[in-house]
Design a protein around this motif. Structure first.
Motif: not given
Ligand code: NAP
Length: 301
Positions: A120, A123-124, A126, A132, A202, A204-205
């Motif tokens: 991930l 995609r969320g 960080s 981000d 999650a 896809d993110r």
């Protein structure tokens, strides 16, 4: 003198080395500044009463060193040979030789080790709020950690986001006392004390987190678009292991004089075993290393 790493420690070594008349090159794989370069607001580097943006400070340090003849080479170091009088630093197909080498590769953010964390990332999940945070503008986010990085990330995100959950494993910040009030004053930060992230949710993110309170066992599900993990650092020293002495956590064993076990090899900044890792102490290391290298080189036949 060859310097590996272009954070404040590396560029200060470059500045002092170049001003001492050494031929100086600095190898940097990304942008200048290291972790400082991705910090939005720095309030504890002297001389900037209103604080300073980390990237601007990084560019200033780079330009300052280059003004005296230090050269920046954009390259990722892949191997080093540090023993012996002539040291060789490999960067892919290229290799560079020098009589003195300054190790300034710094440290990288530590991971939480949760299932799905690596997948991930980007995609969320960080490790850099200033990189981000903008992807979560107007949404709820979480920050994990209780140190200076977690606090500055939460303050930065509070300016961009609707809500910031600060999840810390104890009931007290590691960061200075006054920071709690600064966070409260934003009106956007909710603290989850004694808590840890149990699961990343999650599709896809990232869509949210499950947390658990370590004292009460109470669980919560938080909806959030991003989680910013700020749970400390690990030194970036794998390339030097087996040549330069490291402690059990991977920090280079070098004293205040920055000298390692190898003659002509110096360790500066966050990768050195030391009590306080700050920009100002990194810069101080860089100055000391350049002076030590200059003495070492001028004593050679
Ligand atoms: P840090 O000071 O080591 O703090 C790490 C935080 O993460 C601590 O609160 C720690 O909890 C928590 N933590 C560690 N492992 C964890 C885990 N597995 N799960 C959950 N939480 C965990 O790291 P940092 O904030 O990245 O700072 C690193 C250095 O850079 C420090 O010397 C700091 O002062 C400096 N720095 C300074 C500034 C500034 O002054 N502007 C900004 C950024 C960084 P505990 O408190 O329970 O140990």
């Amino acid at each position: 003198m060859l310097i590996i790493g272009g954070g404040p420690a590396g560029y200060t070594a470059a500045l002092y080395g170049a001003r001492a008349g050494l031929s100086v090159a600095l190898l940097e794989r990304l942008a200048p500044g290291g972790q400082m370069g991705t910090t939005d607001q720095i309030d504890n580097y002297p001389g900037f009463p209103q604080g300073v943006n980390g990237f601007e400070l990084a560019m200033g340090m780079k330009e300052g060193a280059e003004r005296f003849g230090a050269r920046t080479i954009s390259a990722e170091v892949t191997a080093v040979e540090l023993a012996g009088d002539i040291k060789t630093v490999h960067a892919g197909k290229e290799s560079y030789q020098a009589k003195a080498v300054v190790l300034a590769t710094g440290a990288q953010p530590r991971e939480l080790g949760l299932p799905g964390e690596a997948a991930l990332r980007g995609r969320g999940v960080s490790y850099c709020a200033t990189c981000d945070g903008m992807f979560c503008r107007g949404k709820a986010v979480a920050v994990v950690g209780g140190g200076n990085t977690a606090v500055s990330d939460a303050l930065y995100l509070a300016r961009l986001c609707e809500k910031v959950y600060l999840i810390h494993r104890r009931d007290q910040l590691r960061a200075p006392r006054g920071d709690r009030k600064r966070l409260e004053d934003t009106g956007k930060v909710e603290f989850l004390w004694d808590s840890q992230v149990a699961e990343l949710l999650a599709e896809d993110r990232l869509t949210g987190l499950k947390t658990v309170n370590k004292k009460t066992g109470a669980q919560r599900t938080l909806e959030c678009a991003g989680v910013f993990i700020a749970v400390g650092q690990k030194p970036d020293t794998a390339l030097f292991a087996g040549q330069v002495d490291l402690d059990e956590a991977g920090y280079v064993l070098a004293g205040e004089d920055t000298r390692t076990n190898l003659p002509g090899v110096y360790a500066v900044g966050d990768l050195r075993k030391k009590p306080l890792r700050q920009i100002v102490t990194a810069a101080a290391d860089g100055a000391v290393a350049a002076q030590q290298a200059e003495e070492y080189l001028s004593a050679r036949p």
